[in-house]
Motif scaffolding. Structure first.
Motif, PDB file in Angstrom:
ATOM      1  N   PHE A   1     -11.629   9.908  24.733  1.00 39.34           N
ATOM      2  CA  PHE A   1     -12.458  10.989  25.277  1.00 39.34           C
ATOM      3  C   PHE A   1     -13.933  10.586  25.294  1.00 39.34           C
ATOM      4  O   PHE A   1     -14.651  10.777  26.288  1.00 39.34           O
ATOM      5  CB  PHE A   1     -12.277  12.270  24.447  1.00 39.34           C
ATOM      6  N   LEU A   2     -14.410   9.989  24.197  1.00 42.38           N
ATOM      7  CA  LEU A   2     -15.835   9.626  24.129  1.00 42.38           C
ATOM      8  C   LEU A   2     -16.169   8.508  25.110  1.00 42.38           C
ATOM      9  O   LEU A   2     -17.272   8.491  25.672  1.00 42.38           O
ATOM     10  CB  LEU A   2     -16.194   9.220  22.694  1.00 42.38           C
ATOM     11  N   ILE A   3     -15.227   7.601  25.319  1.00 43.33           N
ATOM     12  CA  ILE A   3     -15.475   6.539  26.313  1.00 43.33           C
ATOM     13  C   ILE A   3     -15.638   7.149  27.703  1.00 43.33           C
ATOM     14  O   ILE A   3     -16.568   6.810  28.459  1.00 43.33           O
ATOM     15  CB  ILE A   3     -14.325   5.509  26.295  1.00 43.33           C
ATOM     16  N   GLU A   4     -14.760   8.100  28.036  1.00 45.86           N
ATOM     17  CA  GLU A   4     -14.857   8.735  29.354  1.00 45.86           C
ATOM     18  C   GLU A   4     -16.105   9.617  29.455  1.00 45.86           C
ATOM     19  O   GLU A   4     -16.702   9.741  30.528  1.00 45.86           O
ATOM     20  CB  GLU A   4     -13.588   9.558  29.627  1.00 45.86           C
ATOM     21  N   ALA A   5     -16.454  10.225  28.324  1.00 47.94           N
ATOM     22  CA  ALA A   5     -17.693  11.018  28.318  1.00 47.94           C
ATOM     23  C   ALA A   5     -18.893  10.121  28.569  1.00 47.94           C
ATOM     24  O   ALA A   5     -19.833  10.501  29.303  1.00 47.94           O
ATOM     25  CB  ALA A   5     -17.835  11.747  26.983  1.00 47.94           C
ATOM     26  N   GLN A   6     -18.917   8.938  27.957  1.00 42.95           N
ATOM     27  CA  GLN A   6     -19.982   7.971  28.197  1.00 42.95           C
ATOM     28  C   GLN A   6     -20.038   7.588  29.672  1.00 42.95           C
ATOM     29  O   GLN A   6     -21.096   7.486  30.269  1.00 42.95           O
ATOM     30  CB  GLN A   6     -19.750   6.730  27.314  1.00 42.95           C
TER      31      GLN A   6
ATOM     32  N   GLY B   1     -26.573   2.168  26.047  1.00 42.69           N
ATOM     33  CA  GLY B   1     -25.825   0.975  26.445  1.00 42.69           C
ATOM     34  C   GLY B   1     -24.850   1.256  27.582  1.00 42.69           C
ATOM     35  O   GLY B   1     -24.655   2.412  27.991  1.00 42.69           O
ATOM     36  N   SER B   2     -24.191   0.196  28.022  1.00 43.29           N
ATOM     37  CA  SER B   2     -23.238   0.334  29.130  1.00 43.29           C
ATOM     38  C   SER B   2     -21.918   0.881  28.604  1.00 43.29           C
ATOM     39  O   SER B   2     -21.666   0.923  27.394  1.00 43.29           O
ATOM     40  CB  SER B   2     -23.023  -1.027  29.798  1.00 43.29           C
ATOM     41  N   VAL B   3     -21.058   1.249  29.528  1.00 43.50           N
ATOM     42  CA  VAL B   3     -19.741   1.771  29.152  1.00 43.50           C
ATOM     43  C   VAL B   3     -18.936   0.690  28.433  1.00 43.50           C
ATOM     44  O   VAL B   3     -18.220   0.980  27.459  1.00 43.50           O
ATOM     45  CB  VAL B   3     -18.999   2.262  30.414  1.00 43.50           C
ATOM     46  N   GLU B   4     -19.071  -0.581  28.892  1.00 42.11           N
ATOM     47  CA  GLU B   4     -18.317  -1.671  28.285  1.00 42.11           C
ATOM     48  C   GLU B   4     -18.727  -1.873  26.826  1.00 42.11           C
ATOM     49  O   GLU B   4     -17.872  -2.050  25.928  1.00 42.11           O
ATOM     50  CB  GLU B   4     -18.539  -2.960  29.072  1.00 42.11           C
ATOM     51  N   ILE B   5     -20.033  -1.897  26.575  1.00 38.55           N
ATOM     52  CA  ILE B   5     -20.517  -2.061  25.188  1.00 38.55           C
ATOM     53  C   ILE B   5     -20.079  -0.887  24.337  1.00 38.55           C
ATOM     54  O   ILE B   5     -19.639  -1.041  23.186  1.00 38.55           O
ATOM     55  CB  ILE B   5     -22.051  -2.208  25.170  1.00 38.55           C
ATOM     56  N   PHE B   6     -20.185   0.309  24.902  1.00 41.23           N
ATOM     57  CA  PHE B   6     -19.778   1.505  24.175  1.00 41.23           C
ATOM     58  C   PHE B   6     -18.299   1.432  23.799  1.00 41.23           C
ATOM     59  O   PHE B   6     -17.910   1.749  22.670  1.00 41.23           O
ATOM     60  CB  PHE B   6     -20.056   2.746  25.057  1.00 41.23           C
ATOM     61  N   GLU B   7     -17.492   0.968  24.758  1.00 42.28           N
ATOM     62  CA  GLU B   7     -16.040   0.901  24.520  1.00 42.28           C
ATOM     63  C   GLU B   7     -15.719  -0.128  23.444  1.00 42.28           C
ATOM     64  O   GLU B   7     -14.798   0.069  22.631  1.00 42.28           O
ATOM     65  CB  GLU B   7     -15.322   0.559  25.833  1.00 42.28           C
TER      66      GLU B   7
END
Length: 701
Positions: free
Chosen positions: A548-553, A611-617
């Motif tokens: 959920f947090l990844i998609e929220a990002q 940060g980017s979605v990739e870094i966040f993930e």
């Protein structure tokens, strides 16, 4: 009632005078010269004029200026003079002098004696009232006293006439005449009101005074004791009245002559006085404008217009200096052209002022800013500071530059020009400075009002944002069989950045979200609204907290400001088994307290928007906790752990854990209240500096 009283007084006067006339007719028909009848007749005449005075005094208006009073006196005198002249034209039978008494030669003489005495008597009573009003204009200490003394002497002289025959000259009356004359001269020097007349009023006063002086010289000649038919007629009618009329006429001659001469000498100063009057009136009007008009453009327009009017300047303009830089330029810093704006122009164009200021700017404007003092350019052509002005633009010869100073800061400059060299003197600078001071107050008021309106607008926006934030938070807390749930959020400012929410994802899973938007105010409220939308829409699709947090990002990264981020902790609790999955995006760790252990659930993760979605993930992790009966999980924001009054350590994680461990046996509400109480006690009851949000979950099964 007042009209009835006046009519009664006027009727009484007319009736008494008619009685006197009847007595005179009887005396002319029958030879009755009884002393008490003559005395009673004089008393009736005195009573008639006293009644007339009371009636006139009740209707008298004293508001008129001295020049208007003189005009009224002239009209009145012309009427009396015309009536007197008619006596000579009609030429009644006249009087015979016998044993210093006057005996009428016919009934016509009796009639005209009564008529002439009444007309002149009324005229002199009115004249006394006019002279009193003129004397009392701008009066000083002693003016009223001196006038009363004169009136008393005139009355005493009049009464004394009763003790002499009409044509007899007595020693006492002669002495009283000289004393009265001295009093007249003393009162005649009371002409200070002339100084306060405008030029037009002075010219009118000269004309009025001259003609009044001539008319009353004529009265003095005509009223000479027994020398003319008019003088004999009034002396026959009443020796005391004749003395009164003669003395008032003499005083009027002296006073009007003095008025004529004094006004003539004051005429050259009339323009200076007019200018002062204009200055005072302009300042008064400007002062009223400052308090009543809040339109900045109208105010500066008035200031420049009044500068032209009072100083007789040819043109004027007003420069306003940007508020944020006005103080800097008082410290000898070079002014930037962009910080100066022309606020008002009179008889000069914007282009002309720009050319002029381009030529004189380095030396004059900066000097005014540096020292905050006015500058006078007596000769623009000869002064080195203004020689750079092009002749095609230079339509004037002298200039005055006056700063607008507020709290030791120059906030503007007022310029005035004249087409003659040496056109400005110290008085002009004083007046322009006074206008500049008023303009300064007006500008300050205008700016304060502008700030007030801006503050009011922000307050309305803040209230709207506050209402929106309030509606973003859950309106009710879910009631579940195995979970005791409580929550509280208190913003430190009108609109805070904290956010919490609950959602039943399905029949078995409860989603709990607690977040903190960086920053406060309206922008934080908008990010909260966005976060709520994401939570409500994605949490049922992505049931795992990490996913959920990844998609929220992914959803936020395109819209959130690069300087902002949202820290979030998200937990999904199985309401039947007690399994709690937690993912954390840069937010405070959840405090988990059980019967055997207490600690923080420290999953790893960056804040949303960072940060980017990739870094966040790659960085975010998820932790699972199995809740047991009596376990407590506390979600909170940094407003709890970082609460700190001045000079005291933060509330901290250890103190938070100690408080929850101490009350973990209580209900969620008690645990929440215990935390609030502990934070408030730690803050020494001072208001928190940050938003404070607490969500307490207790597993009951």
């Amino acid at each position: 009632m007042k009209k009835f009283k006046k009519a009664l007084l006027l009727g009484t006067t007319g009736f008494i005078l008619f009685i006197v006339f009847v007595v005179d007719i009887i005396r002319q028909s029958v030879d009755i010269e009884i002393g008490w009848i003559i005395l009673l007749r004089e008393i009736l005449i005195l009573a008639a004029f006293a009644t007339l005075f009371i009636m006139l005094e009740s209707t008298w208006k004293r508001e008129q200026t001295p020049s208007k009073k003189l005009g009224f006196a002239l009209v009145l005198s012309l009427v009396a003079a015309t009536a007197t002249a008619m006596m000579f034209i009609i030429s009644p039978s006249g009087f015979e002098v016998k044993n210093e008494y006057l005996l009428p030669l016919g009934f016509d003489s009796v009639f005209w004696a009564n008529l002439a005495s009444i007309v002149l008597g009324v005229t002199m009573v009115l004249l006394v009232m006019i002279l009193r009003d003129i004397l009392f204009s701008k009066r000083r200490k002693g003016t009223k006293r001196n006038f009363i003394i004169l009136i008393i002497l005139i009355i005493v002289s009049s009464v004394t006439a009763l003790f002499y025959r009409p044509m007899e000259y007595g020693t006492i009356s002669t002495i009283l005449t000289f004393i009265t004359l001295a009093a007249m001269l003393w009162n005649s020097f009371r002409v200070s009101w002339i100084v306060y007349l405008t030029k037009r009023e002075k010219i009118l006063s000269i004309v009025y005074g001259f003609f009044l002086f001539l008319i009353f010289i004529g009265f003095d000649i005509v009223l000479a004791r027994g020398q003319t038919v008019v003088g004999q007629s009034i002396l026959f009618y009443s020796p005391p009245l004749q003395t009164f009329i003669k003395d008032v006429a003499l005083f009027a001659t002296i006073y009007f002559g003095m008025t004529f001469i004094s006004t003539l000498f004051h005429l050259p100063t009339a323009e200076a006085f007019d200018r002062k009057i204009s200055e005072v009136a302009s300042l008064h009007n400007l002062s009223k404008l400052v308090t009543q008009v809040f339109d900045f453009n109208e105010l500066v327009e008035t200031v420049t217009a009044m500068t032209l009017q009072v100083c007789e300047a040819k043109s004027a303009w007003l420069e306003i200096i940007a508020l944020h830089n006005s103080k800097k330029y008082m410290n000898n810093s070079a002014i930037h052209e962009n910080d100066v704006a022309i606020a008002g122009l009179k008889n000069i164009s914007q282009e002309e002022t720009e050319i002029i200021m381009e030529a004189i700017r380095p030396s004059i404007r900066q000097s005014v800013l540096d020292h905050g003092k006015p500058i006078i350019i007596d000769s623009i052509g000869d002064d080195k500071r203004t020689q750079g002005i092009k002749m095609s633009v230079n339509k004037f010869s002298s200039m005055a530059i006056v700063p607008l100073v507020s709290h030791e800061n120059v906030i503007g400059i007022l310029y005035a020009t004249k087409d003659v060299e040496y056109g400005f003197d110290k008085d002009d600078i004083d007046v322009i400075s006074a206008f500049a001071d008023q303009a300064t107050v007006a500008i300050e008021n205008s700016r304060l009002i502008e700030k007030s309106l801006e503050r009011e607008r922000l307050m309305r926006e803040m209230m709207l944002a506050q209402e929106m934030q309030r509606k973003l938070l859950p309106q009710r807390i879910p009631e579940l069989e195995n979970i005791d749930l409580e929550a509280l959020s208190t913003p430190a400012f009108e609109v805070g950045g904290d956010y919490y929410d609950f959602l039943m994802i399905d029949n078995e899973h409860l989603g709990i979200l607690v977040g903190d938007v960086s920053g406060k105010g309206v922008s934080a409220a908008f990010y909260m609204a966005e976060m709520k939308g994401i939570f409500q829409s994605l949490s049922k699709i992505y049931t795992e907290p990490r996913k959920f947090l990844i998609e929220a990002q992914r959803a936020l990264i395109e819209t959130i400001d690069s300087r902002s981020f949202i820290s979030v902790v998200y937990a999904v609790v199985n309401v039947k088994t007690g399994l709690m999955k937690v993912a954390r995006a840069g937010h405070c760790p959840i405090l988990h307290v059980s019967k055997s252990n207490a600690g923080y659930i420290k999953s790893i993760g960056l804040g949303l928007g960072m940060g980017s979605v990739e870094i966040f993930e790659r960085t975010i992790t998820q932790i699972e906790i199995q809740l047991e009966s009596g376990d407590v999980a506390v979600f909170y924001t940094d407003g709890v752990t970082e609460a700190r009054p001045d000079g005291v350590p933060e509330f901290g994680y250890e103190r938070l854990q100690e408080v929850v461990v101490g009350v973990m046996q209580k209900s969620s509400m008690h645990i929440r209240d215990a935390l609030i109480t502990a934070v408030d006690s730690h803050m020494m009851h001072e208001p928190p500096e940050d938003d404070l949000t607490i969500v307490v979950l207790k597993w009951k099964k």
